[in-house]
Design a protein around this motif. Structure first.
Motif, mmCIF file in Angstrom:
data_model
loop_
_atom_site.group_PDB
_atom_site.id
_atom_site.type_symbol
_atom_site.label_atom_id
_atom_site.label_comp_id
_atom_site.label_asym_id
_atom_site.label_seq_id
_atom_site.Cartn_x
_atom_site.Cartn_y
_atom_site.Cartn_z
ATOM 1 N N ARG A 113 41.015 29.109 47.131
ATOM 2 C CA ARG A 113 40.299 30.343 46.804
ATOM 3 C C ARG A 113 40.966 31.494 47.533
ATOM 4 N N TRP A 114 40.955 32.645 46.903
ATOM 5 C CA TRP A 114 41.572 33.824 47.488
ATOM 6 C C TRP A 114 40.553 34.931 47.695
ATOM 7 N N THR A 115 40.693 35.639 48.801
ATOM 8 C CA THR A 115 39.971 36.884 49.016
ATOM 9 C C THR A 115 40.884 37.988 48.519
ATOM 10 N N GLY A 123 41.367 42.098 47.765
ATOM 11 C CA GLY A 123 40.885 43.441 48.058
ATOM 12 C C GLY A 123 41.864 44.497 47.591
ATOM 13 N N SER A 129 34.808 39.984 42.039
ATOM 14 C CA SER A 129 34.193 39.180 43.085
ATOM 15 C C SER A 129 35.103 39.230 44.305
ATOM 16 N N ALA A 130 34.527 39.199 45.489
ATOM 17 C CA ALA A 130 35.338 39.254 46.712
ATOM 18 C C ALA A 130 36.220 38.020 46.859
ATOM 19 N N ILE A 131 35.766 36.892 46.326
ATOM 20 C CA ILE A 131 36.554 35.664 46.379
ATOM 21 C C ILE A 131 36.782 35.183 44.952
ATOM 22 N N THR A 138 44.455 37.134 50.396
ATOM 23 C CA THR A 138 44.538 36.169 51.495
ATOM 24 C C THR A 138 43.853 34.875 51.056
ATOM 25 N N ALA A 160 41.211 32.375 51.237
ATOM 26 C CA ALA A 160 39.839 32.525 51.726
ATOM 27 C C ALA A 160 39.470 31.477 52.771
#
Length: 78
Positions: free
Chosen positions: A4-6, A8, A40-42, A64, A66
């Motif tokens: 999973r990725w964050t 932004g 979505s943030a993630i 990044t 997650a």
């Protein structure tokens, strides 16, 4: 477990081209000011999300891992 990725978008850098939302509308959208952001943030790690980040003309999109916090894009400077 799948990676999973964050994701932004630096609002100070974003120049509102809309490329992110046009390229991956399931993952990115524009706000009322035309500024892009992830829905979505993630997000699940995907080639599509990475390609959108790489195609941003000013590299305003950061990714990044997650789970580990390791930077995916832009790549870490060695």
């Amino acid at each position: 477990m799948a990676e999973r990725w964050t994701v932004g978008i630096d609002k100070r850098m974003c120049v509102r081209t809309g490329l992110c939302a046009a390229s991956a509308p399931e993952e990115f959208e524009l706000d009322e000011d035309g500024q892009g952001h992830a829905r979505s943030a993630i997000l699940p790690a995907s080639e599509e999300v990475l390609e959108v980040a790489e195609s941003c003309p000013i590299e305003a999109i950061g990714i990044t891992n997650a789970d580990t916090g390791e930077r995916v894009f832009p790549p870490p400077v060695v």
